[in-house]
Scaffold this motif. Structure first.
Motif, mmCIF file in Angstrom:
data_model
loop_
_atom_site.group_PDB
_atom_site.id
_atom_site.type_symbol
_atom_site.label_atom_id
_atom_site.label_comp_id
_atom_site.label_asym_id
_atom_site.label_seq_id
_atom_site.Cartn_x
_atom_site.Cartn_y
_atom_site.Cartn_z
ATOM 1 N N SER A 1 0.909 -1.057 0.071
ATOM 2 C CA SER A 1 0.091 0.062 0.119
ATOM 3 C C SER A 1 0.751 1.180 0.084
ATOM 4 N N CYS A 2 0.228 2.457 -0.483
ATOM 5 C CA CYS A 2 1.117 3.457 -0.469
ATOM 6 C C CYS A 2 0.000 4.530 -0.265
ATOM 7 N N ALA A 3 0.088 5.112 1.105
ATOM 8 C CA ALA A 3 -0.724 6.257 1.315
ATOM 9 C C ALA A 3 -0.227 7.850 1.059
ATOM 10 N N ALA A 4 -1.084 8.547 0.214
ATOM 11 C CA ALA A 4 -0.604 9.744 -0.378
ATOM 12 C C ALA A 4 -1.267 10.794 0.544
ATOM 13 N N SER A 5 -0.493 12.007 0.957
ATOM 14 C CA SER A 5 -1.281 13.060 1.404
ATOM 15 C C SER A 5 -0.668 14.430 1.002
ATOM 16 N N GLY A 6 -1.456 15.450 1.082
ATOM 17 C CA GLY A 6 -0.992 16.871 0.506
ATOM 18 C C GLY A 6 -1.156 16.971 -1.026
ATOM 19 N N LEU A 7 -1.994 16.374 -1.576
ATOM 20 C CA LEU A 7 -2.323 16.404 -3.135
ATOM 21 C C LEU A 7 -3.521 15.920 -3.368
ATOM 22 N N THR A 8 -4.119 16.364 -4.406
ATOM 23 C CA THR A 8 -5.497 15.955 -5.067
ATOM 24 C C THR A 8 -5.147 14.448 -5.836
ATOM 25 N N PHE A 9 -4.964 13.637 -4.920
ATOM 26 C CA PHE A 9 -4.626 12.226 -5.379
ATOM 27 C C PHE A 9 -4.989 11.710 -6.806
ATOM 28 N N SER A 10 -6.654 11.974 -6.990
ATOM 29 C CA SER A 10 -7.042 11.544 -8.118
ATOM 30 C C SER A 10 -6.773 12.287 -9.458
ATOM 31 N N SER A 11 -5.796 13.177 -9.270
ATOM 32 C CA SER A 11 -5.402 13.920 -10.396
ATOM 33 C C SER A 11 -4.246 13.247 -11.037
ATOM 34 N N TYR A 12 -3.317 12.357 -10.161
ATOM 35 C CA TYR A 12 -2.124 11.937 -10.689
ATOM 36 C C TYR A 12 -2.151 10.608 -11.056
ATOM 37 N N THR A 13 -1.453 10.348 -12.101
ATOM 38 C CA THR A 13 -0.798 8.961 -12.543
ATOM 39 C C THR A 13 0.077 8.384 -11.464
ATOM 40 N N MET A 14 0.105 7.512 -10.654
ATOM 41 C CA MET A 14 1.019 6.844 -9.697
ATOM 42 C C MET A 14 1.606 5.498 -10.218
ATOM 43 N N THR A 15 2.738 5.373 -9.667
ATOM 44 C CA THR A 15 3.565 4.175 -10.218
ATOM 45 C C THR A 15 4.154 3.525 -9.070
ATOM 46 N N TRP A 16 4.667 2.179 -9.193
ATOM 47 C CA TRP A 16 5.520 1.488 -8.403
ATOM 48 C C TRP A 16 6.656 1.143 -9.118
ATOM 49 N N GLY A 17 7.892 1.537 -8.549
ATOM 50 C CA GLY A 17 9.165 1.223 -9.120
ATOM 51 C C GLY A 17 9.728 0.133 -8.077
#
Lengths: 106, 121
Positions: free
Chosen positions: B21-37
């Motif tokens: 899991s990766c919890a994100a904060s401080g951004l409009t999460f749904s606006s961004y493509t996200m990645t696993w490396g």
């Protein structure tokens, strides 16, 4: 798949040296190239994006150039904090990293 | 401040499964493509998988296609990576990363601290 090849793999340099790292793509990627810095045990940090745009907060001694298949990262005057491994990455078609260039103290 | 915090890593036997899991904060999460490396011990960086902001488009490296599944819950600002049929060569630190807006693909302008996955009997 697009392959990315960096050279050299290791570079020995002194503080104050001008350092250049090359990255070659197996096919044209326009300017869709980024450079990252990674120190041991640390998270990669974006330095340059779109081949030549400096990420906010990154010192101006770092610069990037190139387009198509050949790109360079230049550090104009190497500082003690710059000894690290540098990776190029293409994002023209999916994502691919180069194998890395370790900049070590001469 | 934008923060990405991974969790879920650990020791798993070959053939086993794990969900990161990766919890994100401080951004409009749904606006961004996200990645696993990921980064195997002593090795370079490797892209694993990415997902568009809405979740409608997913992308996988050949090395994990058919075994890993990326997903996201925008209501919880959380990114996931379901990893099945794990192999020894999947041993690595797994990073969550954010892609900037305005690109078909884009670079990774922010990385989490990473979580270690070890596949071993």
């Amino acid at each position: 798949d697009i392959q990315m090849t960096q050279s050299p793999s290791t570079l020995s340099a002194s503080v104050g040296d001008r350092v250049t790292i090359t990255c070659r793509a197996s096919q044209s990627i326009s300017s869709w190239l980024a450079w990252y810095q990674q120190k041991p045990g640390k998270v990669p940090k974006l330095l340059i994006y779109d081949a030549s745009s400096l990420e906010s907060g990154v010192p101006s001694r770092f610069s990037g150039s190139g387009s198509g298949t050949e790109f360079t990262l230049t550090i104009s005057s190497l500082q003690p904090d710059d000894f690290a491994t540098y990776y190029c990455q293409q994002y023209n078609s999916y994502w691919t990293f180069g194998q890395g260039t370790k900049v070590e103290i001469k | 401040e934008v923060l990405l915090l991974e969790s879920g890593g650990g020791l798993v036997q070959p053939g086993g499964s794990l969900r990161l899991s990766c919890a994100a904060s401080g951004l409009t999460f749904s606006s961004y493509t996200m990645t696993w490396g990921r980064q195997a011990p002593g090795k370079g960086l490797e892209w694993v998988s990415s997902i568009s902001g809405s979740g409608s488009r997913t992308y996988y490296a050949d090395s994990v296609k058919g075994r890993f599944t990326i997903s996201r819950d925008n209501s919880k600002n959380t990114l996931y990576l379901q990893m099945n049929s794990l192999r020894a060569e999947d041993t690595a630190v797994y990073y969550c990363a954010k892609n900037p807006r305005g690109y078909t693909y884009g670079n990774f302008d922010l990385w989490g601290q990473g979580t270690l996955v070890t596949v071993s009997s």
